[in-house]
Design a protein around this motif. Structure first.
Motif, PDB file in Angstrom:
ATOM      1  N   PRO A 188       0.815  -1.219   0.000  1.00  0.00           N
ATOM      2  CA  PRO A 188       0.000   0.000   0.000  1.00  0.00           C
ATOM      3  C   PRO A 188       0.851   1.274   0.000  1.00  0.00           C
ATOM      4  O   PRO A 188       1.877   1.354   0.669  1.00  0.00           O
ATOM      5  CB  PRO A 188      -0.795  -0.114   1.306  1.00  0.00           C
ATOM      6  N   ILE A 189       0.394   2.252  -0.759  1.00  0.00           N
ATOM      7  CA  ILE A 189       1.114   3.517  -0.919  1.00  0.00           C
ATOM      8  C   ILE A 189       0.418   4.612  -0.121  1.00  0.00           C
ATOM      9  O   ILE A 189      -0.797   4.764  -0.162  1.00  0.00           O
ATOM     10  CB  ILE A 189       1.170   3.908  -2.409  1.00  0.00           C
ATOM     11  N   ARG A 190       1.205   5.393   0.600  1.00  0.00           N
ATOM     12  CA  ARG A 190       0.691   6.523   1.376  1.00  0.00           C
ATOM     13  C   ARG A 190       0.664   7.798   0.527  1.00  0.00           C
ATOM     14  O   ARG A 190      -0.227   8.625   0.637  1.00  0.00           O
ATOM     15  CB  ARG A 190       1.584   6.716   2.598  1.00  0.00           C
ATOM     16  N   LEU A 191       1.680   7.966  -0.322  1.00  0.00           N
ATOM     17  CA  LEU A 191       1.818   9.180  -1.121  1.00  0.00           C
ATOM     18  C   LEU A 191       2.523   8.837  -2.421  1.00  0.00           C
ATOM     19  O   LEU A 191       3.447   8.035  -2.443  1.00  0.00           O
ATOM     20  CB  LEU A 191       2.649  10.210  -0.340  1.00  0.00           C
ATOM     21  N   LEU A 192       2.096   9.455  -3.508  1.00  0.00           N
ATOM     22  CA  LEU A 192       2.720   9.250  -4.813  1.00  0.00           C
ATOM     23  C   LEU A 192       2.967  10.612  -5.428  1.00  0.00           C
ATOM     24  O   LEU A 192       2.066  11.445  -5.483  1.00  0.00           O
ATOM     25  CB  LEU A 192       1.797   8.423  -5.711  1.00  0.00           C
ATOM     26  N   GLY A 193       4.207  10.864  -5.862  1.00  0.00           N
ATOM     27  CA  GLY A 193       4.531  12.154  -6.468  1.00  0.00           C
ATOM     28  C   GLY A 193       5.243  11.966  -7.796  1.00  0.00           C
ATOM     29  O   GLY A 193       5.998  11.015  -7.981  1.00  0.00           O
ATOM     30  N   LEU A 194       4.990  12.874  -8.701  1.00  0.00           N
ATOM     31  CA  LEU A 194       5.632  12.852 -10.012  1.00  0.00           C
ATOM     32  C   LEU A 194       6.226  14.229 -10.264  1.00  0.00           C
ATOM     33  O   LEU A 194       5.516  15.234 -10.216  1.00  0.00           O
ATOM     34  CB  LEU A 194       4.606  12.515 -11.098  1.00  0.00           C
ATOM     35  N   GLY A 195       7.520  14.274 -10.499  1.00  0.00           N
ATOM     36  CA  GLY A 195       8.194  15.539 -10.785  1.00  0.00           C
ATOM     37  C   GLY A 195       8.583  15.610 -12.247  1.00  0.00           C
ATOM     38  O   GLY A 195       8.895  14.598 -12.869  1.00  0.00           O
ATOM     39  N   VAL A 196       8.570  16.802 -12.789  1.00  0.00           N
ATOM     40  CA  VAL A 196       8.918  17.027 -14.187  1.00  0.00           C
ATOM     41  C   VAL A 196       9.900  18.183 -14.233  1.00  0.00           C
ATOM     42  O   VAL A 196       9.710  19.202 -13.575  1.00  0.00           O
ATOM     43  CB  VAL A 196       7.663  17.362 -15.027  1.00  0.00           C
ATOM     44  N   GLY A 197      10.976  18.044 -15.017  1.00  0.00           N
ATOM     45  CA  GLY A 197      11.975  19.094 -15.111  1.00  0.00           C
ATOM     46  C   GLY A 197      12.300  19.429 -16.549  1.00  0.00           C
ATOM     47  O   GLY A 197      11.842  18.773 -17.482  1.00  0.00           O
ATOM     48  N   ASN A 198      13.101  20.475 -16.725  1.00  0.00           N
ATOM     49  CA  ASN A 198      13.523  20.936 -18.048  1.00  0.00           C
ATOM     50  C   ASN A 198      12.336  21.267 -18.946  1.00  0.00           C
ATOM     51  O   ASN A 198      12.296  20.864 -20.114  1.00  0.00           O
ATOM     52  CB  ASN A 198      14.435  19.912 -18.734  1.00  0.00           C
ATOM     53  N   LEU A 199      11.385  21.988 -18.401  1.00  0.00           N
ATOM     54  CA  LEU A 199      10.190  22.338 -19.171  1.00  0.00           C
ATOM     55  C   LEU A 199      10.500  23.416 -20.204  1.00  0.00           C
ATOM     56  O   LEU A 199      11.333  24.284 -19.983  1.00  0.00           O
ATOM     57  CB  LEU A 199       9.090  22.833 -18.228  1.00  0.00           C
ATOM     58  N   ARG A 200       9.815  23.352 -21.323  1.00  0.00           N
ATOM     59  CA  ARG A 200       9.949  24.347 -22.386  1.00  0.00           C
ATOM     60  C   ARG A 200       8.570  24.732 -22.884  1.00  0.00           C
ATOM     61  O   ARG A 200       7.629  23.966 -22.776  1.00  0.00           O
ATOM     62  CB  ARG A 200      10.715  23.764 -23.579  1.00  0.00           C
ATOM     63  N   GLU A 201       8.481  25.901 -23.470  1.00  0.00           N
ATOM     64  CA  GLU A 201       7.235  26.315 -24.105  1.00  0.00           C
ATOM     65  C   GLU A 201       6.983  25.457 -25.324  1.00  0.00           C
ATOM     66  O   GLU A 201       7.907  25.130 -26.066  1.00  0.00           O
ATOM     67  CB  GLU A 201       7.322  27.769 -24.563  1.00  0.00           C
ATOM     68  N   LEU A 202       5.720  25.111 -25.544  1.00  0.00           N
ATOM     69  CA  LEU A 202       5.364  24.375 -26.745  1.00  0.00           C
ATOM     70  C   LEU A 202       5.684  25.219 -27.972  1.00  0.00           C
ATOM     71  O   LEU A 202       5.334  26.390 -28.041  1.00  0.00           O
ATOM     72  CB  LEU A 202       3.873  24.032 -26.712  1.00  0.00           C
ATOM     73  N   GLY A 203       6.415  24.653 -28.890  1.00  0.00           N
ATOM     74  CA  GLY A 203       6.780  25.372 -30.102  1.00  0.00           C
ATOM     75  C   GLY A 203       8.095  26.140 -29.980  1.00  0.00           C
ATOM     76  O   GLY A 203       8.590  26.665 -30.951  1.00  0.00           O
ATOM     77  N   ALA A 204       8.639  26.205 -28.761  1.00  0.00           N
ATOM     78  CA  ALA A 204       9.917  26.906 -28.595  1.00  0.00           C
ATOM     79  C   ALA A 204      11.032  26.063 -29.205  1.00  0.00           C
ATOM     80  O   ALA A 204      10.960  24.842 -29.227  1.00  0.00           O
ATOM     81  CB  ALA A 204      10.186  27.146 -27.105  1.00  0.00           C
ATOM     82  N   ARG A 205      12.048  26.704 -29.698  1.00  0.00           N
ATOM     83  CA  ARG A 205      13.156  25.966 -30.271  1.00  0.00           C
ATOM     84  C   ARG A 205      14.467  26.539 -29.792  1.00  0.00           C
ATOM     85  O   ARG A 205      14.554  27.709 -29.447  1.00  0.00           O
ATOM     86  CB  ARG A 205      13.091  25.947 -31.791  1.00  0.00           C
ATOM     87  N   GLN A 206      15.466  25.706 -29.780  1.00  0.00           N
ATOM     88  CA  GLN A 206      16.797  26.114 -29.349  1.00  0.00           C
ATOM     89  C   GLN A 206      17.487  26.831 -30.507  1.00  0.00           C
ATOM     90  O   GLN A 206      17.524  26.332 -31.622  1.00  0.00           O
ATOM     91  CB  GLN A 206      17.611  24.875 -28.950  1.00  0.00           C
ATOM     92  N   LEU A 207      18.040  28.000 -30.251  1.00  0.00           N
ATOM     93  CA  LEU A 207      18.769  28.738 -31.273  1.00  0.00           C
ATOM     94  C   LEU A 207      20.236  28.350 -31.244  1.00  0.00           C
ATOM     95  O   LEU A 207      20.805  28.065 -30.195  1.00  0.00           O
ATOM     96  CB  LEU A 207      18.624  30.253 -31.053  1.00  0.00           C
ATOM     97  N   MET A 208      20.873  28.342 -32.411  1.00  0.00           N
ATOM     98  CA  MET A 208      22.279  27.990 -32.493  1.00  0.00           C
ATOM     99  C   MET A 208      23.141  29.207 -32.166  1.00  0.00           C
ATOM    100  O   MET A 208      22.794  30.333 -32.513  1.00  0.00           O
ATOM    101  CB  MET A 208      22.629  27.502 -33.902  1.00  0.00           C
ATOM    102  N   LEU A 209      24.237  28.980 -31.498  1.00  0.00           N
ATOM    103  CA  LEU A 209      25.212  30.017 -31.234  1.00  0.00           C
ATOM    104  C   LEU A 209      26.312  29.919 -32.291  1.00  0.00           C
ATOM    105  O   LEU A 209      26.747  28.834 -32.646  1.00  0.00           O
ATOM    106  CB  LEU A 209      25.831  29.841 -29.849  1.00  0.00           C
ATOM    107  N   LEU A 210      26.746  31.059 -32.789  1.00  0.00           N
ATOM    108  CA  LEU A 210      27.791  31.037 -33.814  1.00  0.00           C
ATOM    109  C   LEU A 210      29.149  31.151 -33.214  1.00  0.00           C
ATOM    110  O   LEU A 210      29.480  31.596 -32.241  1.00  0.00           O
ATOM    111  CB  LEU A 210      27.573  32.171 -34.818  1.00  0.00           C
TER     112      LEU A 210
END
Length: 66
Positions: A44-66
């Motif tokens: 039996p479980i007393r507590l259940l937790g789910l963590g999420v990290g490194n969130l980004r905006e939907l549609g956001a993209r990483q830009l390249m550095l020159l």
């Protein structure tokens, strides 16, 4: 994922997705995978937790550095 049992022992497990996750059913699938893979539902479980990290905006993209 963090699971706390009635005796207050608290195992935690984590995975990192290769692709960005933006859907609740994908988060559910990842949590379920961890619970099953590490057999965390054996008592039996007393507590259940789910963590999420490194969130980004939907549609956001990483830009390249020159």
């Amino acid at each position: 994922i963090k699971v706390r049992y009635s005796d207050f022992t608290t195992p935690t497990r984590q995975i990192t997705s290769a692709e960005p996750v933006n859907d609740a059913k994908d988060l559910y699938a990842a949590a379920n995978l961890l619970l099953q893979r590490h057999q965390l539902l054996g008592r039996p479980i007393r507590l259940l937790g789910l963590g999420v990290g490194n969130l980004r905006e939907l549609g956001a993209r990483q830009l390249m550095l020159l």
